[in-house]
Design an enzyme around this catalytic site. Structure first.
Site, PDB file in Angstrom:
ATOM      1  N   LYS B 103       0.834  -1.204   0.000  1.00  9.89           N
ATOM      2  CA  LYS B 103       0.000   0.000   0.000  1.00  9.89           C
ATOM      3  C   LYS B 103       0.866   1.251   0.000  1.00  9.89           C
ATOM      4  CE  LYS B 103      -2.632   0.475   3.546  1.00  9.89           C
ATOM      5  NZ  LYS B 103      -3.684   0.018   4.466  1.00  9.89           N
ATOM      6  N   GLY B 160      -4.507  -3.650   5.624  1.00 11.39           N
ATOM      7  CA  GLY B 160      -4.079  -4.839   4.889  1.00 11.39           C
ATOM      8  C   GLY B 160      -4.880  -6.071   5.247  1.00 11.39           C
ATOM      9  N   GLU B 247      -4.364  -8.784  15.089  1.00 11.58           N
ATOM     10  CA  GLU B 247      -3.826  -7.455  14.799  1.00 11.58           C
ATOM     11  C   GLU B 247      -4.907  -6.386  15.014  1.00 11.58           C
ATOM     12  OE1 GLU B 247      -2.139  -6.708  10.809  1.00 11.58           O
ATOM     13  OE2 GLU B 247      -0.366  -5.937  11.823  1.00 11.58           O
ATOM     14  N   HIS B 278      -5.628 -35.918  15.190  1.00 15.96           N
ATOM     15  CA  HIS B 278      -4.442 -36.760  15.382  1.00 15.96           C
ATOM     16  C   HIS B 278      -3.269 -35.934  15.890  1.00 15.96           C
ATOM     17  CE1 HIS B 278      -6.056 -40.349  13.265  1.00 15.96           C
ATOM     18  NE2 HIS B 278      -6.878 -39.436  12.802  1.00 15.96           N
ATOM     19  N   LYS B 393      10.010  -2.445  14.537  1.00 22.66           N
ATOM     20  CA  LYS B 393      10.547  -1.935  13.260  1.00 22.66           C
ATOM     21  C   LYS B 393      11.682  -0.949  13.496  1.00 22.66           C
ATOM     22  CE  LYS B 393       6.324  -1.991  10.467  1.00 22.66           C
ATOM     23  NZ  LYS B 393       5.381  -1.173   9.690  1.00 22.66           N
TER      24      LYS B 393
END
Lengths: 428, 428
Positions: B103, B160, B247, B278, B393
């Site tokens: 974006k 997003g 989120e 299983h 970040k």
């Protein structure tokens, strides 16, 4: 099972087990060498569910970078008919081996999918006997040389979730990455097995990991663990550990048949980083529930292909993110803007390796197997049974009797809740 | 975004958004029709991470059964260089489209992987301009007709994780399952959008699901939800919902910037049944932590291929297991053998559909989007930001400065914890 590289430990039973394992490993070496020589097969389909799929698939994806040229592996596990249909669209039966894995030789999903594949192979003019391999217990209903090209054996004292390094994973892995690749997995696992025997806790890596887990679970009271590998190759490793850990230690009765009055096995989940950072890390940093994290990372990549963009290469970017996340989780952040506050003090550990090759994969797998077993010993629970799954199987069989009764006019037991659900489904 | 099938609701902004979406959908129809006509491309690689991968990939896998013959889709998301290397081994650049999705046009992982692919295409004698498509914001650094075959637009008011039905998923899906397939996803999603507008709670399916979730989270105090589809095609749908939910609602600050004094978004995870049975169901039945479950099932399979083994077909076996599990979780079991006791009273819901086709997939996707948003409204949190991911970040960029400094002799800020970790890694 992988006690092949030093004098077998323990008593008579352990030594017998090592001898049995050696017979199968040698049989596999001969089988693969003969096959490599003819090199007729390009694809292998493994049919199996639970431990017959999760561990083997996790290892295959982890080590795909080392695969023999022009060989692919596919997995069919679910009873969902679309799974078999999707795989059959992608392979040429003439060039395809099928490995059917079931210890008991009676797993519903596996036998059903085997029947579907046998029909398909026959329709395509292939004799299943020349394509199908059995991995099963000696003397099981599947141990039948008239129906299989070859049989490899597994034993009932190894649970499915601990069987990836037996023939359950071995036949497929030796096909995919070569016999030596598989053998290196065994060597790596064996090395970790020896580390796990070290009575000095400070030198016993899986024991340290187990104790950190006990601390997080029983003292800090966290109900789950996220396993976050910074390696795309480990895409399905967390799913394997989800079985290995939750099926082993998701118990509420101790070995003396008393209900426990503390928490046992946590819930395990995880996805690779950095992908997870763009997905659920928001909650890990700022959510109201704390999730302890086990990070995994490697110094080098697998393919030896990398590129410098903006002054660093991708492997450096990957590991910068790994370290940054561990620090951010621990430290948190203060801010005048409440939306930016991260509380910090969120526990994590980092496990680092040089490169994810077959040997390292064997080490990593065994590291977790021992960690899980050590936690089970600590809680005094039986990590090697799974009684909790029996009830669902019995109820499913009762429901199948109802479905079958529509075709066969057999009588079935009444089951009002299930019948109501089936009516709901049929109305759609 | 998918408000294309009835009069747009709301005010000026919503109507403008619907007009913008229509322009892109029409552009996509023309693009795909032209491409179908030439039919030069057999493979498409989508580069994108987070919402640019998880939702689109979940939908692609879910609807692969409906794909146009001889077309495959691959995804590159992680900065891990092995991911790009593995995909590039499998495609012929001459026949491959690349869709780059960001974006902002500035996502580190995506731009790095785009550079790696551009180099590879050039080495193989392909002009990237004839293969690369941009999906980005109008006016972003990626909105550059000199570098891309075509550009499709997305807008900053759609996060997003809610963008799978925009061009983020649209270009790839229209390639894979045809434009009409993609359009049917939009129709299905729109139908659920209208249901979500119903002020009568008893008729508003996503609102009911949201309220059950609030009950489990805030009254019964369960920290997580397992989403367990009895459909292999939904193999990655739980991973998409993990992002979409965690989120959105993993927040500890309400809309008035006050810390909440109750729990917000739960942890979401899940794998398809019967596979999960299983694997981790042992813990669900007998563990010490209760995990609420959302089951999903379908009456019919996708491929129309099934086979009767032991008097029932596979779809019947699949659904018998689904119903049996829901009943077993609720009822539990008493037994004289403590190991066999299942406590029961473990909450679950079942969502049933006729068949997982593009229309139903659109409905299912929108059902969860609305459920998540309704829970956010209830908690009075902002489900549409993700401030918690910024700290990691920033720290990663500081670590990358250290890595870059080794090549460029640039000075970097000291960062003792990170430097210690980097030394540890380099010692391996």
């Amino acid at each position: 099972m992988r006690d092949l590289f030093s004098h077998p430990n323990g008593g008579h039973a352990a030594q017998a087990a090592a001898r049995d394992a050696r017979v199968e490993v040698d049989k596999l070496r001969n089988f693969i060498q003969a096959m490599d020589h003819k090199s007729k097969f390009t694809d292998l389909i493994q049919i199996g569910i639970g431990g017959s799929e999760l561990g083997p698939k996790a290892l295959y994806i982890a080590l795909k970078a080392y695969s023999v040229e022009n060989r692919r592996v596919h997995f069919i596990s679910n009873i969902d008919p679309d799974e078999a249909a999707a795989v059959l669209r992608e392979v040429d039966p003439k060039k395809t081996l099928v490995v059917v894995v079931s210890k008991s030789g009676s797993t519903l999903e596996t036998l059903t999918n085997e029947e579907i594949l046998r029909s398909h192979f026959q329709k395509c003019g292939c004799n299943p006997k020349e394509h199908f391999i059995a991995v099963t217990g000696k003397g099981s209903p599947m141990d039948n040389p008239e129906r299989y090209l070859s049989s490899f054996y597994i034993w009932d004292y190894v649970g499915g979730r601990y069987s990836a390094t037996s023939m359950v994973g071995g036949v497929m892995l030796a096909f995919a990455i070569g016999f030596d690749g598989f053998y290196n997995i065994l060597k790596g696992a064996h090395e970790m097995d020896l580390i796990a025997l070290n009575p000095d806790f400070s030198q016993n890596l899986p024991m340290l990991a187990a104790m950190i887990g006990i601390w997080n679970r029983n003292f800090l009271m966290h109900p789950m663990v996220a396993i976050l590998p910074y390696s795309s190759a480990l895409a399905r490793f967390s799913a394997h550990l989800q079985q290995c850990d939750m099926e082993s230690n998701g118990k509420h009765i101790d070995k003396w048949a008393h209900p426990v009055d503390f928490d046992t096995g946590p819930i395990i989940w995880g996805e690779p980083g950095t992908n997870g950072q763009h997905s659920f890390y928001q909650l890990l940093h700022q959510g109201t529930t704390v999730v302890p994290i086990e990070f995994i990372g490697f110094r080098e990549n697998q393919y030896g292909q990398d590129q410098i963009v903006q002054e660093t290469n991708s492997q450096e970017k990957l590991n910068a993110n790994l370290f940054a996340q561990a620090i951010a989780m621990a430290r948190g952040e203060r801010s005048d803007n409440p939306n930016k506050v991260c509380q910090g003090n969120r526990p994590s550990s980092i496990l680092l390796g040089r490169r994810l090759d077959p040997f390292a994969m064997g080490q990593l797998l065994a590291y977790y197997e021992h960690k899980i077993a050590f936690q089970g010993f600590t809680w005094n629970i039986n990590s090697f049974d799974q009684e909790g799954v029996q009830l669902g199987k019995r109820l499913a069989n009762r429901i199948l009797d109802i479905s079958a009764s529509k075709r066969t006019a057999k009588k079935h037991e009444r089951f009002p809740e299930a019948e109501a659900m089936m009516r709901e489904l049929e109305s759609l």
